[in-house]
Motif scaffolding. Structure first.
Motif, short mmCIF file in Angstrom:
data_model
loop_
_atom_site.label_atom_id
_atom_site.label_comp_id
_atom_site.label_asym_id
_atom_site.label_seq_id
_atom_site.Cartn_x
_atom_site.Cartn_y
_atom_site.Cartn_z
N THR A 198 -7.36 9.61 -2.11
CA THR A 198 -7.47 8.15 -1.98
C THR A 198 -7.58 7.71 -0.53
O THR A 198 -7.48 6.53 -0.23
N LYS A 225 -16.65 -1.50 4.05
CA LYS A 225 -15.36 -1.02 3.56
C LYS A 225 -14.21 -1.86 4.12
O LYS A 225 -13.09 -1.78 3.63
N GLU A 229 0.85 -1.19 0.00
CA GLU A 229 0.00 0.00 0.00
C GLU A 229 0.89 1.24 0.00
O GLU A 229 1.87 1.32 0.73
N HIS A 248 -17.41 -1.55 -1.20
CA HIS A 248 -16.20 -2.05 -0.56
C HIS A 248 -14.99 -1.17 -0.82
O HIS A 248 -13.92 -1.43 -0.30
N ARG A 249 -15.17 -0.16 -1.65
CA ARG A 249 -14.00 0.63 -2.05
C ARG A 249 -14.26 2.12 -1.81
O ARG A 249 -15.37 2.60 -1.94
N ASP A 250 -13.17 2.84 -1.53
CA ASP A 250 -13.25 4.29 -1.40
C ASP A 250 -12.94 4.97 -2.73
O ASP A 250 -13.22 6.15 -2.93
N HIS A 251 -12.27 4.25 -3.62
CA HIS A 251 -11.96 4.75 -4.96
C HIS A 251 -11.74 3.53 -5.84
O HIS A 251 -11.66 2.40 -5.33
N LEU A 252 -11.66 3.74 -7.12
CA LEU A 252 -11.62 2.57 -8.01
C LEU A 252 -10.25 2.33 -8.63
O LEU A 252 -10.13 1.56 -9.59
N LYS A 257 -4.65 -1.84 -7.96
CA LYS A 257 -3.57 -1.99 -6.99
C LYS A 257 -2.27 -1.34 -7.45
O LYS A 257 -1.52 -0.80 -6.65
N ASN A 302 -19.98 0.67 -5.51
CA ASN A 302 -19.11 -0.35 -4.94
C ASN A 302 -18.88 -0.03 -3.47
O ASN A 302 -18.12 0.87 -3.12
#
Ligand SMILES: Cc1cc2nc3c(=O)[nH]c(=O)nc-3n(C[C@H](O)[C@H](O)[C@H](O)COP(=O)(O)OP(=O)(O)OC[C@H]3O[C@@H](n4cnc5c(N)ncnc54)[C@H](O)[C@@H]3O)c2cc1C
Ligand code: FES
Ligand code: FES
Lengths: 894, 306
Positions: B101, B118, B14, B182-186, B189, B180
């Motif tokens: 992000t 999340k 990350e 589960h995500r804060d942004h798309l 990785k 979505n």
């Protein structure tokens, strides 16, 4: 990694993802930098990196590589001169407990440098300062002093004042502005380990088994412990300590804690206030009756999950009041007001977290603990571990705030001691912010039903108040009981109902019961004034004829904002201004058994007590009592103050505003006794004639020997221990409140206060801004004016937080506290501060030894009520819920 | 130390920029502990102009975005947003890339024992729990609004983001429609924001404003960036974005449309702002945000005009 901190080169080995604060505190040992929220919200961890303020709790340690870092310890010049900002904080009392101070001073210095560079030695506005210090929070509410300090420093007022000539208002101010003050969190014992508590994640469950094997297998784990303190092996709120682990470092302890496996049998819990209040006898949770602790031992009865008094202590002509109110309700009396109020739960959240460091050497225990009751803690520890006086020592030199949250022997202290005993190593156990907010102290949530009856002559006919207190898993709450002391002459029927739930137990919090009770009662009194078309101040004059309170009204009547107010004022337009008034009462408490020792010897005078300074200035207060008696200043090098340690002297805990009136007069008594001894020693030694003594020294037929000279001629020491003793009037509460072993007394006559608040309501955005406050307090003689003033500011500040922002919330489905950090527990910041005026009325306490009582609690009692009344005056909408959030204003003011 | 974008995007883990979000989530065990430190990437902390456009390196601190004379003069709605969020200490360190992000600020997310989509749970604990700071345009999943103040401001500037030094996308593409949960942004990785691209400046009246309870340093209840291009007294173009109300930042095209062609007066602002809440379906505890949204948009428009 190489870093220069405070002009010294360091080389650090970094753990992956280490934070700068860990390196600074633990590796460099610079504990002036504080760790409070760990989330960027409070700024206590602020350090300067190349002169720029940063939160070291969120800064990757690797960012310090090759950088020049300044911490609070690094602002002194080579000659030991402090930075002007540090001097200004000392002189303007920009600090109380001091835990936020390093962060504020660092952010303040960064601001000072930028400001003076661009503007020279000019005075920044309060708003400019607020913008620069928006990243720092102070729970004690030292903001007034901080504003004043920064303005003075920027103007250059301290540029040419040598540090030694700065006049500060607390003897330990210099330690606090330099980061030298050691709090419990900063204490280090060689070879110490770190502990973590595993808490129940269910509100109500039986612990069937605890499996420590995985945790114990972790390298670096020293010991584990079952700490569940319940004879039925049952947890009764989320957060109940169940197990604990001690390990070589904090990370290992935390990891091992996560591997402790607890098997629960989960029961149906009663989590929410509403649910519990609705319970009947048929579906009551019967375990509450046996297991929920606390409450006054007054005859009471249970109904469902609610315990009510059979008759409240403070009801007056209760039967008549009840009957009058019933009749008025039945007939729909025009002069009856019945209203329901709600006040949310409110976390103490002192900036220094709860914690302890326990160190056994053989059968001797050294305990560092953050506590409001050193002496009482010592007694409980002796009992619990079978220790004699010489086998325990407690060190608590500085406490980073308490407000009641550290007013009990909280379980984590015992856990630290037990882990240390088992592992035979020193163990430090410090709670994290979430634990502090969720499990370590909050004011109960209350629903208040209040009715008041008057008539066309504006007489006080009767008052009735029923308060439902959700104290969590405890019998708690006394809002109605205290409210009935506001207008004590009139018929009133009040009752406090303790509604037990499976939530963490509430704790006494600054002005417990006084504040929420005042909100409800003073709101309806205000409303009655409008109904009767009488000035709210005039109505209070009529209803509260006590001369002590009349002097408060005399002062408030002159407040310009009050004089120009319209009777019923609803501004047109978006911004609406209004002023509101409210009263506050607080019982006056003291400890008759309190002892103080004064010693005189060639090297000076010392005063000793086992009290603790949590920011209220008790150390300075005690020293001043001694210094004054000897005609010296408290800063005189001859004066030594011994507090913050466990002693052989009975000493009050901090709570209920009892410390000053317990120890100040006592210290002066001891000082006078010692003076007599000095005089007689001197007269024997020098064969003086006609010896007496006075404030200036020893008087004899040949003249006066100053105390200074007299002391210097002593052979050996003279010493005296004085005991406070009882005032002629008052009620003993020994045993009843059972707050400490040595007797707590309730003196005659409450401390009282009254406040006018001016607010501005932005009706478009639902925002209430407190513009100015005027507070008048009657607590008799004020022993230490500056500290008292700061405490008043603190009380008003905390009251603003309670009235407008702070909201501790529990998830109803799981019983977990949701607002676990300072971002969500929104305590007031410097930008939220109004201009404050405070006056002390010295009359009314001549019957009390020393002539004065404490003000810590009464300072906060009227605040929320006066804000709510001001909102009403501004908008014509009466708030009935605290905090008054934008959502309430938007929905209320249409 | 990593020194090129390519090196960074080839690693798995990350990204770590300023760390103001990462380090907090680290304490809550909500990060990938393999941090990929972007600190060594050079040139990504600059603000440059080329061909009329402005390029802000993703590692530029929010303090520098807020202070840069070029941004203050030409993109006031962004400068004020960067200078008005969080605290002075956080703005010193936090970067614009990290701001876009960052992870959600919902209490249920950071809480160790409560459910949150999340963090991979199937359902949102806040929905039936505590959510007064939640959305007013509810789409049935996570109830938390998107946290990024700058993301919102960039909607109003129709900004683009440069990914991995090459790929250029409209800002709205990195957030999608919020479905979505589960995500804060798309972003993928191995996708790194390298630059923020702002269109050429126009003569505008722009500002940023947030509604909060306390005076300062508080997460917005509702926040807004408004830009008005005015000719004479007629509004030629309007760009309005809001935050604190939906799973992603929102543009308000119907409010913009209602403004265009009108004269820039308090009345036309009030009328247009009324449309801000069109389609709102608040949660049980966020009803107050519906009028607050309308009023915040109105307030921002008035302040933009100055
Ligand atoms: C008290 C407080 C108040 C705050 N108030 C606000 C507010 O009002 N409004 C607001 O918007 N924010 C607010 N924030 C959040 C703050 O703005 C963010 O923490 C900050 O912007 C994150 O930037 P960073 O560089 O520190 O990110 P980091 O913590 O380093 O990273 C955050 C995340 O972004 C990812 N990331 C970072 N850089 C990139 C990149 N270039 N490309 C792809 N991914 C990347 C990281 O992998 C990580 O997951 C607040 C924070 C605090 C502590
Ligand atoms: S401890 Fe770093 S900001 Fe609170
Ligand atoms: S003095 Fe600021 S927190 Fe105590």
């Amino acid at each position: 990694m190489k870093t220069t901190i405070n002009q010294k080169e360091y080389e650090f080995d970094l753990q992956p993802n280490a934070a700068a604060v860990d390196v600074i505190r633990d590796q460099a040992g610079l504990t002036g930098t504080k760790f409070v929220c760990g989330a960027g919200a409070c700024g206590a961890c602020t350090v300067l990196v190349e002169g720029n303020p940063m939160c070291s709790c969120l800064l990757p340690a690797s960012r310090l590589d090759g950088k020049r870092v300044t911490t609070i310890e690094g602002h002194q010049t080579a000659e030991g001169e402090l930075h002007p900002v540090q001097k200004a904080f000392m002189a303007h009392d920009g600090l109380q407990c001091g835990y936020c101070t390093p962060g504020f001073v660092n952010a303040g210095i960064a601001f000072y440098e930028t400001w003076t560079k661009a503007n020279g030695n000019t005075k920044p506005s309060r708003d400019t300062i607020a913008a620069a210090l928006a990243g720092n929070l102070c729970r004690c509410g030292a903001y007034q002093g901080i504003y004043a300090a920064l303005q003075a420093a920027c103007e250059g007022a301290f540029d040419n004042v040598p540090t030694s000539e700065v006049v500060s208002h607390r003897v330990e101010a210099i330690e606090k502005v330099t980061g030298r003050a050691k709090y419990t969190t900063d204490q280090v014992v060689a070879g110490m380990g770190y502990a973590k508590v595993v808490r129940s994640i269910y509100p109500f469950a039986k612990v069937k088994s605890i499996d420590f094997s995985k945790a114990e297998a972790v390298a670096g784990v020293w010991t584990t412990l079952d700490v569940l303190d319940d004879d039925e092996r049952t947890v009764r709120f989320v957060g109940t300590p169940v197990a604990a682990v001690a390990a070589v470092d904090a990370k290992t302890a935390e990891h091992a804690a996560s591997l402790i496996e607890i098997e629960y049998e989960v029961y149906d819990a009663v989590v929410s206030f509403k649910q519990s209040r609705a319970a009947t006898e048929a579906n009551a949770e019967k375990s509450f009756r046996e297991k929920a602790k606390g409450g006054l031992p007054v005859p009471s009865k249970w109904n469902g999950n609610t315990r009510s008094y059979r008759l409240s202590l403070t009801s007056n002509k209760g039967f008549r009041a009840g009957r009058t109110m019933r009749r008025a309700r039945a007939s729909g009396d025009d002069f009856l007001i019945d209203k329901n109020f709600y006040a949310g739960s409110h976390a103490h959240t002192p900036l220094e977290p709860h914690g302890a460091l326990a160190h056994w050497q053989g059968d001797k225990l050294t305990l560092y603990a953050s506590t409001q009751r050193i002496q009482q803690l010592s007694d409980s520890a002796k009992k619990r571990y079978g220790l004699s006086d010489s086998q325990i020592s407690i060190i608590c030199d500085h406490v980073g705030g308490g407000f009641g949250a550290k007013g009990n022997d909280y379980p984590e202290i015992w856990i630290a001691i037990d882990l240390a005993k088992k592992s035979q190593k020193p163990i430090r156990l410090i709670l994290d912010r979430g634990e502090v907010i969720a499990y370590s102290g909050h004011r109960e949530e209350t629903e208040l039903e209040v009715g008041i009856l008057s008539n066309q002559n504006a007489d006080f006919k009767a008052m009735g108040m029923e308060v439902y207190n959700n104290g969590g898993h405890a019998i708690d709450g006394n809002a109605a009981t205290i409210a009935a002391t506001f207008y004590p002459a009139w018929p009133q029927l009040v009752n406090d109902h303790a509604v037990v739930t499976h939530q963490p137990p509430a704790k006494a919090f600054r002005g417990p019961g006084g504040i929420n009770g005042a909100f409800a009662l003073e709101s309806v009194v205000d409303e009655m004034a409008y109904k009767l078309d009488i000035d709210p101040l005039e109505l209070r004059r009529k209803w509260d004829t006590h001369p002590q309170d009349q002097q408060l009204f005399d002062y408030l009547e002159e407040v310009p904002a009050w004089q120009v107010r319209d009777r019923v004022k609803v501004d047109k337009g978006r911004y609406k201004r209004g002023v509101g008034l409210a009263m506050g009462h607080w019982v006056h408490l003291y400890m008759p058994g309190a002892e103080v020792r004064v010693t005189a010897g060639q090297d000076g005078l010392s005063v000793e007590s086992g009290i603790q300074d949590i920011g209220q200035g008790s150390r300075t207060l005690l020293g001043t009592a001694l210094a004054e008696a000897f005609g010296m200043s408290v800063d005189d090098p001859l004066i030594k103050i011994k507090t913050g340690r466990e002693t052989d002297l009975a000493s009050p805990q901090t709570g209920g505003s009892r410390v000053s009136s317990s120890v100040y007069p006592t210290a002066q008594d001891a000082a006078r006794q010692v003076q007599a001894q000095i005089a007689s020693a001197l007269s024997t030694k020098q064969g003086l004639q006609n010896v007496s003594h006075g404030p200036d020294g020893v008087i004899h037929s040949g003249g006066t020997v100053s105390w200074r000279d007299a002391i210097s001629q002593l052979d050996g020491e003279v010493q005296s221990v004085a005991t406070r003793g009882r005032d002629a009037k008052g009620i003993g509460l020994t045993g009843m409140l059972d707050l400490d072993g040595t007797g707590l007394y309730m003196g005659l006559g409450p401390s009282t206060s009254a406040q006018i608040t001016e607010v501005e309501v932005d009706t478009r955005l639902g925002k209430v801004r407190v513009l100015r406050t005027w507070s008048a307090v009657a607590a008799g003689r004020i022993f230490l004016e500056e500290a008292a003033r700061s405490q008043m500011y603190g009380g008003v500040t905390m009251g603003i937080g309670y009235a407008l922002y702070e909201d501790r919330q529990i998830d109803p489905a799981t019983g977990h506290t949701v607002t676990l950090n300072l971002e969500d527990c929104r305590i007031p910041g410097i930008g939220d501060m109004p201009e404050m005026e405070v006056v002390f009325m010295p009359e009314g306490f001549d019957h009390v030894t020393g002539g004065g009582v404490g003000i810590g609690e009464v300072s906060m009692v009227p605040v929320a009520a006066s804000i709510a009344n001001a909102v009403y005056h501004a908008t014509g909408w009466r708030p009935t819920r605290l905090p008054i959030r934008p959502s309430d204003v938007i929905e209320g003011v249409r | 130390m990593i020194s090129t974008v390519q090196e960074a995007t080839n690693l798995s883990g990350e990204y770590l920029a300023g760390g103001t979000d990462y380090m907090d989530r680290l304490r809550h065990h909500l990060v990938n502990e393999n941090s990929i430190d972007l600190n060594g990437l050079s040139g990504l902390d600059q603000i440059e102009t080329e061909g009329g456009k402005t390029y802000i390196g993703a590692l530029t601190s929010m303090f520098n975005v807020a202070q840069a004379p070029h941004i203050r003069q030409n993109y006031a709605g962004l400068a004020e947003a960067a200078g008005g969020l969080a605290t002075p200490q956080i703005r010193q360190v936090g970067t614009i890339g990290g701001n876009l992000t960052q992870a959600t600020r919902c209490q249920y997310y950071r809480h160790p024992h409560l459910e949150c989509t999340k963090k991979g749970d199937a359902s949102c604990g806040g929905r039936d729990g505590y959510h007064p700071y939640g959305v007013v345009f509810d789409n049935g999943g996570c109830v938390a609004p998107h946290p990024s103040t700058l993301g919102m401001a960039l909607y109003a500037y129709e900004a683009q983001v440069e990914i991995n030094g090459a790929d250029i996308r409209p800002i709205a593409d990195i957030y999608g429609d919020g479905s979505n949960h589960h995500r804060d942004h798309l972003l993928g990785k191995n996708e790194l924001i390298t630059k923020i691209i702002l269109p050429a400046p126009v003569a505008e009246k722009a500002t940023y404003f947030r509604s909060i309870a306390r005076a300062r340093a508080e997460w917005a209840l509702v926040e807004c960036t408004a830009r008005l291009v005015i000719d004479g007294d007629k509004i030629q173009q309007a760009f309005i974005a809001v935050g604190g109300v939906a799973a992603v930042p929102l543009r308000l095209p119907h409010v913009e449309a209602a403004l265009v062609g009108k004269s820039a007066t308090a009345e036309s602002f009030a009328d247009a702002a009324q449309l801000a809440a069109e389609g709102a379906n608040p949660l049980p505890q966020t009803g107050y945000k519906v009028p607050l949204l309308v009023n915040t948009v109105e307030e921002t428009l008035i302040r933009a005009l100055g």
